[in-house]
Design a protein around this motif. Structure first.
Motif, PDB file in Angstrom:
ATOM      1  N   THR A   1      -2.519   4.186   4.376  1.00  0.00           N
ATOM      2  CA  THR A   1      -3.772   5.261   3.504  1.00  0.00           C
ATOM      3  C   THR A   1      -3.033   6.220   2.730  1.00  0.00           C
ATOM      4  O   THR A   1      -3.583   6.832   1.964  1.00  0.00           O
ATOM      5  CB  THR A   1      -4.875   5.852   4.407  1.00  0.00           C
ATOM      6  N   GLY A   2      -1.667   6.415   3.034  1.00  0.00           N
ATOM      7  CA  GLY A   2      -0.829   7.523   2.330  1.00  0.00           C
ATOM      8  C   GLY A   2      -1.583   8.741   2.797  1.00  0.00           C
ATOM      9  O   GLY A   2      -1.246   9.767   1.731  1.00  0.00           O
ATOM     10  N   LEU A   3      -2.043   9.367   3.709  1.00  0.00           N
ATOM     11  CA  LEU A   3      -2.411  10.461   4.050  1.00  0.00           C
ATOM     12  C   LEU A   3      -1.682  11.048   5.086  1.00  0.00           C
ATOM     13  O   LEU A   3      -0.504  10.379   5.770  1.00  0.00           O
ATOM     14  CB  LEU A   3      -3.877  10.327   4.640  1.00  0.00           C
TER      15      LEU A   3
ATOM     16  N   LEU B   1       0.691  -1.024   0.151  1.00  0.00           N
ATOM     17  CA  LEU B   1      -0.169   0.197  -0.024  1.00  0.00           C
ATOM     18  C   LEU B   1       0.687   1.291  -0.217  1.00  0.00           C
ATOM     19  O   LEU B   1       0.428   2.313  -0.642  1.00  0.00           O
ATOM     20  CB  LEU B   1      -0.913   0.032   1.248  1.00  0.00           C
TER      21      LEU B   1
ATOM     22  N   VAL C   1      -5.476  11.657   8.533  1.00  0.00           N
ATOM     23  CA  VAL C   1      -5.817  10.462   9.117  1.00  0.00           C
ATOM     24  C   VAL C   1      -6.373  10.619  10.488  1.00  0.00           C
ATOM     25  O   VAL C   1      -7.533  10.010  10.767  1.00  0.00           O
ATOM     26  CB  VAL C   1      -4.300   9.577   9.385  1.00  0.00           C
TER      27      VAL C   1
ATOM     28  N   GLU D   1      -7.053   5.914  -6.534  1.00  0.00           N
ATOM     29  CA  GLU D   1      -6.480   6.382  -5.249  1.00  0.00           C
ATOM     30  C   GLU D   1      -7.360   6.390  -4.217  1.00  0.00           C
ATOM     31  O   GLU D   1      -7.141   5.583  -3.108  1.00  0.00           O
ATOM     32  CB  GLU D   1      -5.749   7.595  -5.359  1.00  0.00           C
ATOM     33  N   GLU D   2      -8.655   7.037  -4.458  1.00  0.00           N
ATOM     34  CA  GLU D   2      -9.707   7.215  -3.469  1.00  0.00           C
ATOM     35  C   GLU D   2     -10.072   5.757  -3.159  1.00  0.00           C
ATOM     36  O   GLU D   2     -10.286   5.260  -1.885  1.00  0.00           O
ATOM     37  CB  GLU D   2     -10.706   7.756  -4.050  1.00  0.00           C
TER      38      GLU D   2
ATOM     39  N   TYR E   1       0.992   4.277  -3.167  1.00  0.00           N
ATOM     40  CA  TYR E   1       0.891   5.816  -2.846  1.00  0.00           C
ATOM     41  C   TYR E   1       1.731   6.519  -3.634  1.00  0.00           C
ATOM     42  O   TYR E   1       1.784   7.475  -4.163  1.00  0.00           O
ATOM     43  CB  TYR E   1       0.537   5.976  -1.614  1.00  0.00           C
TER      44      TYR E   1
ATOM     45  N   ALA F   1      -8.374   0.203   2.124  1.00  0.00           N
ATOM     46  CA  ALA F   1      -7.430   0.272   3.342  1.00  0.00           C
ATOM     47  C   ALA F   1      -8.074   0.729   4.516  1.00  0.00           C
ATOM     48  O   ALA F   1      -8.040  -0.118   5.642  1.00  0.00           O
ATOM     49  CB  ALA F   1      -6.325   1.244   3.115  1.00  0.00           C
TER      50      ALA F   1
ATOM     51  N   ARG G   1      -7.849   3.735  -0.922  1.00  0.00           N
ATOM     52  CA  ARG G   1      -7.747   4.335   0.409  1.00  0.00           C
ATOM     53  C   ARG G   1      -8.678   3.864   1.030  1.00  0.00           C
ATOM     54  O   ARG G   1      -8.815   3.397   2.133  1.00  0.00           O
ATOM     55  CB  ARG G   1      -7.635   6.008   0.208  1.00  0.00           C
ATOM     56  N   GLU G   2      -9.927   3.906   0.333  1.00  0.00           N
ATOM     57  CA  GLU G   2     -11.130   3.205   1.073  1.00  0.00           C
ATOM     58  C   GLU G   2     -11.104   1.873   1.446  1.00  0.00           C
ATOM     59  O   GLU G   2     -11.527   1.364   2.583  1.00  0.00           O
ATOM     60  CB  GLU G   2     -12.506   3.690   0.204  1.00  0.00           C
TER      61      GLU G   2
END
Length: 185
Positions: free
Chosen positions: A129-131, A78, A136, A102-103, A82, A109, A106-107
């Motif tokens: 999540t790459g945030l 993951l 986060v 990407e969305e 990202y 994840a 992330r969802e």
């Protein structure tokens, strides 16, 4: 902007099949590869990658960049996914699909975290999540996940799943009897 990727996928597959000399346009290949990744259809993505002509791959750096994302997804990396998504400046019309991909990753994840963990570190959530940390923490609040008192761990709650529709054995037997009777007549 097209958001119905299933319809677009069908059109692109048709374009590839009907292409003169069996070679579709680079745009077709790029969009189709990105849509397969969006649909989490990694097998079809890999087969498409293998059949794209080498001259198209060498003259269109976006297509290998899309496949770099696919390789990370294939390996379930993951954080690497990202990084691969951010490593290239995507062009239209692929950029719409990549943003949606990407969305969706992330969802998935967040759903995985919610289903699999009773407690997880914020740093692990950030990697999965790459945030950013702030994003986060906001996403955790939006999902009503508890932030532990230590400030470094989150206690996720599983996502709500719709209740499966169960039919009684009698209902199933009745439907089966009707079906067999239909076939016999």
């Amino acid at each position: 902007m097209v958001t119905n990727f299933d319809t677009l996928c069908g059109e692109l597959e048709k374009n590839e099949l009907e292409a003169p000399n069996g070679i579709a346009s680079p745009t077709t290949y790029g969009q189709l590869l990105a849509i397969y990744l969006y649909q989490n259809d990694l097998c079809n993505a890999k087969f498409l990658w293998k059949r794209i002509p080498p001259n198209i791959l060498s003259s269109n750096p976006e297509i290998p960049a899309i496949w770099a994302v696919g390789q990370k997804l294939w390996k379930k990396d993951l954080a690497g996914t990202y990084q691969a998504l951010a490593a290239f400046t995507w062009t239209e019309p692929v950029s719409n699909i990549i943003r949606a991909l990407e969305e969706k990753v992330r969802e998935r994840a967040f759903n995985l975290i919610g289903q699999s963990y009773s407690s997880i570190s914020i740093d692990t959530v950030i990697a999965m999540t790459g945030l950013s940390k702030e994003a986060v923490l906001q996403a955790c609040r939006d999902r009503k996940w508890e932030l532990a008192e230590d400030g470094v761990t989150v206690n996720p709650t599983p996502p709500t799943q719709p209740a499966p529709l169960h039919t009684s054995s009698e209902d199933q037997l009745f439907k089966l009897t009707e079906f067999v009777s239909f076939l016999e007549n």
